[in-house]
Design a protein around this motif. Structure first.
Motif, PDB file in Angstrom:
ATOM      1  N   ASP A   1      -4.334  23.123  36.858  1.00  0.00           N
ATOM      2  CA  ASP A   1      -4.304  22.142  35.787  1.00  0.00           C
ATOM      3  C   ASP A   1      -4.145  22.816  34.425  1.00  0.00           C
ATOM      4  O   ASP A   1      -4.853  23.778  34.114  1.00  0.00           O
ATOM      5  CB  ASP A   1      -5.592  21.306  35.797  1.00  0.00           C
ATOM      6  CG  ASP A   1      -5.752  20.552  37.120  1.00  0.00           C
ATOM      7  OD1 ASP A   1      -4.759  19.952  37.555  1.00  0.00           O
ATOM      8  OD2 ASP A   1      -6.851  20.584  37.700  1.00  0.00           O
TER       9      ASP A   1
ATOM     10  N   ARG B   1       1.784  12.651  28.008  1.00  0.00           N
ATOM     11  CA  ARG B   1       1.922  14.051  27.596  1.00  0.00           C
ATOM     12  C   ARG B   1       2.996  14.191  26.519  1.00  0.00           C
ATOM     13  O   ARG B   1       2.852  14.971  25.589  1.00  0.00           O
ATOM     14  CB  ARG B   1       2.301  14.925  28.792  1.00  0.00           C
ATOM     15  CG  ARG B   1       1.145  15.248  29.691  1.00  0.00           C
ATOM     16  CD  ARG B   1       1.533  16.362  30.650  1.00  0.00           C
ATOM     17  NE  ARG B   1       0.385  16.760  31.416  1.00  0.00           N
ATOM     18  CZ  ARG B   1      -0.557  17.583  30.973  1.00  0.00           C
ATOM     19  NH1 ARG B   1      -0.460  18.087  29.772  1.00  0.00           N
ATOM     20  NH2 ARG B   1      -1.582  17.900  31.728  1.00  0.00           N
TER      21      ARG B   1
ATOM     22  N   SER C   1      -7.720  17.878  38.737  1.00  0.00           N
ATOM     23  CA  SER C   1      -7.540  16.665  37.945  1.00  0.00           C
ATOM     24  C   SER C   1      -6.809  15.611  38.765  1.00  0.00           C
ATOM     25  O   SER C   1      -6.115  15.915  39.741  1.00  0.00           O
ATOM     26  CB  SER C   1      -6.737  16.971  36.675  1.00  0.00           C
ATOM     27  OG  SER C   1      -5.397  17.307  37.008  1.00  0.00           O
ATOM     28  N   SER C   2      -6.947  14.356  38.369  1.00  0.00           N
ATOM     29  CA  SER C   2      -6.239  13.284  39.075  1.00  0.00           C
ATOM     30  C   SER C   2      -4.739  13.480  38.954  1.00  0.00           C
ATOM     31  O   SER C   2      -3.986  13.200  39.904  1.00  0.00           O
ATOM     32  CB  SER C   2      -6.646  11.917  38.501  1.00  0.00           C
ATOM     33  OG  SER C   2      -6.384  11.869  37.107  1.00  0.00           O
ATOM     34  N   GLU C   3      -4.292  13.985  37.812  1.00  0.00           N
ATOM     35  CA  GLU C   3      -2.865  14.259  37.613  1.00  0.00           C
ATOM     36  C   GLU C   3      -2.377  15.330  38.582  1.00  0.00           C
ATOM     37  O   GLU C   3      -1.333  15.181  39.239  1.00  0.00           O
ATOM     38  CB  GLU C   3      -2.620  14.720  36.179  1.00  0.00           C
ATOM     39  CG  GLU C   3      -1.193  15.126  35.905  1.00  0.00           C
ATOM     40  CD  GLU C   3      -1.039  15.821  34.563  1.00  0.00           C
ATOM     41  OE1 GLU C   3       0.056  16.363  34.312  1.00  0.00           O
ATOM     42  OE2 GLU C   3      -1.994  15.818  33.771  1.00  0.00           O
TER      43      GLU C   3
ATOM     44  N   GLN D   1       0.446  15.027  41.614  1.00  0.00           N
ATOM     45  CA  GLN D   1       1.634  15.875  41.658  1.00  0.00           C
ATOM     46  C   GLN D   1       1.753  16.598  43.003  1.00  0.00           C
ATOM     47  O   GLN D   1       2.847  16.705  43.574  1.00  0.00           O
ATOM     48  CB  GLN D   1       1.584  16.885  40.504  1.00  0.00           C
ATOM     49  CG  GLN D   1       1.799  16.241  39.147  1.00  0.00           C
ATOM     50  CD  GLN D   1       1.497  17.180  38.000  1.00  0.00           C
ATOM     51  OE1 GLN D   1       0.583  18.004  38.075  1.00  0.00           O
ATOM     52  NE2 GLN D   1       2.237  17.068  36.916  1.00  0.00           N
TER      53      GLN D   1
ATOM     54  N   GLU E   1       3.151   6.566  38.535  1.00  0.00           N
ATOM     55  CA  GLU E   1       1.925   7.059  37.909  1.00  0.00           C
ATOM     56  C   GLU E   1       2.185   8.364  37.168  1.00  0.00           C
ATOM     57  O   GLU E   1       1.669   8.578  36.070  1.00  0.00           O
ATOM     58  CB  GLU E   1       0.835   7.244  38.973  1.00  0.00           C
ATOM     59  CG  GLU E   1       0.336   5.944  39.565  1.00  0.00           C
ATOM     60  CD  GLU E   1      -0.815   6.157  40.541  1.00  0.00           C
ATOM     61  OE1 GLU E   1      -1.810   6.789  40.154  1.00  0.00           O
ATOM     62  OE2 GLU E   1      -0.712   5.694  41.692  1.00  0.00           O
ATOM     63  N   ILE E   2       2.997   9.243  37.771  1.00  0.00           N
ATOM     64  CA  ILE E   2       3.313  10.512  37.114  1.00  0.00           C
ATOM     65  C   ILE E   2       4.180  10.277  35.875  1.00  0.00           C
ATOM     66  O   ILE E   2       4.027  10.943  34.854  1.00  0.00           O
ATOM     67  CB  ILE E   2       4.001  11.478  38.101  1.00  0.00           C
ATOM     68  CG1 ILE E   2       2.970  11.954  39.132  1.00  0.00           C
ATOM     69  CG2 ILE E   2       4.597  12.690  37.379  1.00  0.00           C
ATOM     70  CD1 ILE E   2       3.528  12.868  40.205  1.00  0.00           C
TER      71      ILE E   2
ATOM     72  N   VAL F   1       1.892   9.486  33.197  1.00  0.00           N
ATOM     73  CA  VAL F   1       1.276  10.727  32.706  1.00  0.00           C
ATOM     74  C   VAL F   1       2.258  11.484  31.809  1.00  0.00           C
ATOM     75  O   VAL F   1       1.885  11.997  30.752  1.00  0.00           O
ATOM     76  CB  VAL F   1       0.845  11.624  33.892  1.00  0.00           C
ATOM     77  CG1 VAL F   1       0.441  13.007  33.393  1.00  0.00           C
ATOM     78  CG2 VAL F   1      -0.301  10.985  34.643  1.00  0.00           C
ATOM     79  N   GLN F   2       3.518  11.514  32.244  1.00  0.00           N
ATOM     80  CA  GLN F   2       4.533  12.239  31.490  1.00  0.00           C
ATOM     81  C   GLN F   2       4.725  11.616  30.105  1.00  0.00           C
ATOM     82  O   GLN F   2       4.881  12.327  29.110  1.00  0.00           O
ATOM     83  CB  GLN F   2       5.856  12.240  32.257  1.00  0.00           C
ATOM     84  CG  GLN F   2       6.880  13.226  31.712  1.00  0.00           C
ATOM     85  CD  GLN F   2       7.995  13.481  32.700  1.00  0.00           C
ATOM     86  OE1 GLN F   2       8.053  12.843  33.742  1.00  0.00           O
ATOM     87  NE2 GLN F   2       8.867  14.396  32.375  1.00  0.00           N
TER      88      GLN F   2
ATOM     89  N   THR G   1       4.026  18.683  33.739  1.00  0.00           N
ATOM     90  CA  THR G   1       3.160  19.770  33.276  1.00  0.00           C
ATOM     91  C   THR G   1       3.978  20.907  32.677  1.00  0.00           C
ATOM     92  O   THR G   1       3.649  21.445  31.615  1.00  0.00           O
ATOM     93  CB  THR G   1       2.324  20.311  34.460  1.00  0.00           C
ATOM     94  OG1 THR G   1       1.538  19.250  34.987  1.00  0.00           O
ATOM     95  CG2 THR G   1       1.418  21.430  34.013  1.00  0.00           C
TER      96      THR G   1
END
Length: 421
Positions: free
Chosen positions: A229, A181, A113-115, A119, A173-174, A177-178, A266
């Motif tokens: 992932d 999530r 995944s891009s995520e 990471q 960017e992370i 995502v965080q 994650t």
């Protein structure tokens, strides 16, 4: 495929006793990264050399063995300082990697995944940034290979400012995502449906068990860190009751701190679970140590006070008599671990029964009847309770629901006669 020599240094009796096991694991990591192990070298000395990590005599021996065997790669079963790594490469004239770099390389290969890719790149750049000085020649060797995946040679040869800017950009960017999530987790927290997270040592069989429970077809492999992932799926019991199951990245001893930091978004998924399934490979001679390593990582993530069901996997590989004894013990002792074979399905019903007992301990099942003129109550029902069955009647709807008692209080007027809370 690159040919690799593995190196282990023990500075105490305990490290000496653990060396063989640790090197077996390192060999598995090297194989997963795509290398062929051609030799293992051990040394025992009172301390680490500031310049070479190992002793100078052992460096000379290593250089000779590398030349005679045509080795492309030296892998240390430890973390090396930038000075040690540069000194070793200059002395041996072969690419030198440490344990963390091998793990990072495997993650770079496996992230889909891009995520996941973000990471891994963050972890690699964070680890490699202090090692850039004087590394241009080593990084520009033709052929690439293990240890050069992920950010790439060109990026690593850019000046430190540009790499630092890249790290800052990835972190932003992370963070995004965080936040996404966190929103998803908050939605699940508001949901009445319990969540179970699979945790365990790499190659314990988590993804195989995930497939068995969820009827998914997630990629599995005997290689370490086959899947990175996270994935969440619904698992349904025969009577319609269900829960959400999440699969997570496998753990390992000496898991690089850069990876823990990069994958924190994650790993936060584990914190929000209502129960953890800790999968343990019962056939591993190191099962106890591996379980301990997982416990230590969970503790480091400040995951406490969650119910944990220990699941010993791969019982199909045990002698029949030993397997029968374990299963009999499981039937007699309600608090005992659960023994399963994620490959054959043996023990699955016992595991689901234990899960049901734990995650629905404070839930109550009952039937409700909501009249048609109370449609607003009917529309809010699924946000408060688990709807197992819904039947339309002449004047409204009947629901079989499962929920914690406090969630049922607003619906007490609709509880059918004969149902008690």
């Amino acid at each position: 495929m690159e040919k690799a020599i593995l190196v282990n240094l023990a500075t105490s009796q305990q490290e000496k006793e653990e060396a063989r096991v640790s090197m077996t694991e390192l060999a598995g990591l090297a194989s997963s990264a795509g290398a062929t192990v051609i030799e293992e070298i051990y040394q025992c000395r009172p301390g680490h050399s500031p310049k070479f990590f190992i002793g100078e005599g052992k460096v000379q021996e290593l250089a000779l063995k590398a030349k005679e065997s045509g080795a492309d790669l030296i892998i240390f079963d430890h973390n090396l300082s930038p000075i040690q790594q540069r000194s070793l490469e200059e002395a041996i004239q072969v690419k030198v990697l440490d344990r963390t770099q091998i793990i990072l390389d495997i993650f770079a290969q496996r992230a889909r995944s891009s995520e996941g890719k973000l990471q891994v790149e963050l972890a690699q750049l964070t680890y490699l940034l202090p090692r850039l000085k004087g590394r241009g020649q080593a990084l520009s060797r033709p052929g690439g290979g293990i240890g050069t995946r992920g950010p790439g040679e060109k990026k690593l040869e850019e000046d430190r400012r540009k790499i630092a800017d890249r790290i800052t950009k990835i972190k932003k960017e992370i963070d995004s995502v965080q936040m996404r999530r966190a929103g998803q987790r908050q939605g699940r927290r508001r949901s009445p449906v319990p969540t179970v997270s699979l945790v365990g040592y790499t190659s314990a069989g988590k993804s195989t068990l995930f497939n068995l429970l969820s009827k998914e077809n997630r990629y599995t492999s005997p290689h370490l860190f086959a899947t990175l992932d996270p994935m969440v799926r619904r698992v349904t019991f025969s009577d319609g009751l269900y829960f959400f199951l999440s699969d997570t990245v496998g753990f390992i001893k000496k898991l690089p701190v850069e990876l823990i930091s990069a994958f924190r978004a994650t790993l936060e998924e584990i914190k929000e679970a209502d129960c953890l399934l800790q999968v343990i490979d019962i056939t591993s001679p190191e099962a106890g140590e591996q379980a301990k390593a997982v416990d230590e990582i969970l503790s480091g993530l400040e995951i406490r006070e969650l119910p944990v069901i220990k699941v010993f996997n791969k019982i199909d590989l045990l002698p029949e008599k030993e397997k029968r004894t374990l299963l009999q013990r499981q039937q007699k002792e309600k608090s005992s671990p659960v023994y399963v074979s994620a490959r054959s399905g043996e023990g699955l019903e016992s595991l689901k029964a234990r899960l049901r007992q734990v995650i629905f301990k404070n839930f109550k099942s009952c039937w409700l009847h909501i009249p048609r003129d109370k449609a607003e109550a009917a529309s809010s029902l699924a946000r408060q309770v688990m709807v197992i069955r819904k039947t339309e009647t002449a004047d409204g709807w009947e629901y079989q629901v499962m929920a914690q008692k406090k969630s049922l209080f607003p619906y007490l007027p609709y509880v059918l006669r004969g149902e008690s809370l």
